[in-house]
Design a protein around this motif. Sequence first.
Motif, mmCIF file in Angstrom:
data_model
loop_
_atom_site.group_PDB
_atom_site.id
_atom_site.type_symbol
_atom_site.label_atom_id
_atom_site.label_comp_id
_atom_site.label_asym_id
_atom_site.label_seq_id
_atom_site.Cartn_x
_atom_site.Cartn_y
_atom_site.Cartn_z
ATOM 1 N N SER A 209 0.832 -1.201 0.000
ATOM 2 C CA SER A 209 0.000 0.000 0.000
ATOM 3 C C SER A 209 0.866 1.251 0.000
ATOM 4 C CB SER A 209 -0.928 0.018 1.223
ATOM 5 O OG SER A 209 -1.678 1.229 1.274
ATOM 6 N N ASN A 210 0.354 2.293 -0.674
ATOM 7 C CA ASN A 210 1.074 3.576 -0.692
ATOM 8 C C ASN A 210 0.542 4.537 0.369
ATOM 9 O OD1 ASN A 210 -1.406 4.096 -1.864
ATOM 10 N ND2 ASN A 210 -0.582 5.308 -3.556
ATOM 11 N N ARG A 211 -0.121 4.006 1.352
ATOM 12 C CA ARG A 211 -0.635 4.825 2.441
ATOM 13 C C ARG A 211 0.497 5.635 3.079
ATOM 14 N NH1 ARG A 211 -4.009 1.407 6.670
ATOM 15 N NH2 ARG A 211 -4.702 0.613 4.636
ATOM 16 N N GLY A 212 0.359 6.974 3.054
ATOM 17 C CA GLY A 212 1.360 7.839 3.670
ATOM 18 C C GLY A 212 2.588 8.110 2.822
ATOM 19 N N HIS A 213 2.561 7.720 1.545
ATOM 20 C CA HIS A 213 3.727 7.896 0.679
ATOM 21 C C HIS A 213 3.331 8.569 -0.632
ATOM 22 C CE1 HIS A 213 6.102 5.442 3.390
ATOM 23 N NE2 HIS A 213 5.176 4.492 3.332
ATOM 24 N N ILE A 214 4.254 9.380 -1.149
ATOM 25 C CA ILE A 214 3.999 10.102 -2.407
ATOM 26 C C ILE A 214 4.381 9.247 -3.610
ATOM 27 C CG2 ILE A 214 4.601 12.114 -3.798
ATOM 28 C CD1 ILE A 214 5.095 13.653 -1.262
#
Length: 447
Positions: A209-214
């Motif tokens: 998951s890209n939660r919290g990442h650009i």
Amino acid sequence: MFTRLLILLLLTIGCLPALGQREPVLKQIDLPHSYYYREMYLPQLTTGPSSVAWSPDSRSVVYSMAGSLWRQKLDSTIAEQLTAGAGYDYQPDCSPDGHWVVYASYAKDAIELWALNLDSKKTQQLTSSGAVNVEPRISPDGKRIAFVSTSYKGHFHIFVSQFSNGELKNAERLTGENRSNLPRYYYSQFDHEISPACSPDVSELIFVSNRGHIYGTGGFWRMKAELGAEAREIHYEETTWKARPDFSPDGKRIVYASYLGQAWHQLWVIPSQGGDPFALSYGDFDNINPRWSPDGKRIAFISNRGGNTSLWTQEVLAGAQNRLISREKHYLKPTGRLSISVLNSAGLPTPARVFVTSEDGFAYAPDNAWMHADDNFVRSERHFEAHYFHTSGKAELTVPAGRIDVEVMKGFEYRFEKRSVQAVAGKQTSLTIRLEPLNLPLGRESR
């Protein structure tokens, strides 16, 4: 010159109504930059193997190739075709009792999950949401299936459903819909969750998951395999859709594909609770889609080291790699061989782009050719987007018995050619296509 431009302009205007009907492949996905996730995440038609799963005894594998599922023993060069249905079949996973294979099948503008009974050889559809449902993974106890679906608002989320007697029941979305405030460009403002795998004790899932990442598709997260559970990130690096983590059978390690510190994806391993990554393979090519064997001794994966995709295994302790080659294929339906020669106006073999389709709209190519595909297509003209390969002038391929349509194009200076032939089971059929120049009138500047 003006005359040539005028003719091209008139031809373009005449094509505008048809062009207006062209729509994206799998248009129900609500994400930006479709060329990224389509090329690097969604299953694609390949002439070589594209994904693999182990049988429970670790002696054979089931893999997707050329739009079908195949089974092959590690000590054999014979591949047995398992599916030949109405769609392109991808991403198999085997049940721990060895009776079922679940997979994703692309047809009718959607990717749905299906199940194949290995005893009866019958298939049955598991989902019918009209969404994109991919990466099905059966839990180690065989009772549940985790998968990724766009059925909720067109975004990639993880679902879990009960699995029994070839049926899915009580599907639940495990991951929430979260809109990020991060200034992303290549990825959606909505977080995604992809590539689930179940821990050996069935208690937790790992996913990307890209939660919290650009940047990138995100890090590795673990959570209880139950509704409302909190997820925790155990490892982060800038992945690009292809990480696909998989647990070792003892649950202590996770293997995945990474391009960490290099331009190519290779196999890496980390402790299952997070920690420093350790490289398992090396090379100036990609090794992706790793799957740990149930006995823990090998990892199967897909490589492009020869130009096309190929299936390999690596010994976990010794590191030795072996390619699994299918020299003999046992098809479910009668097939024949088709030989295509493309000639220029002088009668000499010439490079060209070739489209080969059967009566039911499926595409075919030589075993060693790289299959390409369009991003858009007109639904009233064909069942699937156009697929094609490049030839140096001569090509040989296996096709189903029956009518075969062959289309050839070469730049803008030759006419688009189309021919149909009848392929005969067990026999060779030859087709020669001679390209004709368009012979557009020259402008005064070109005389």
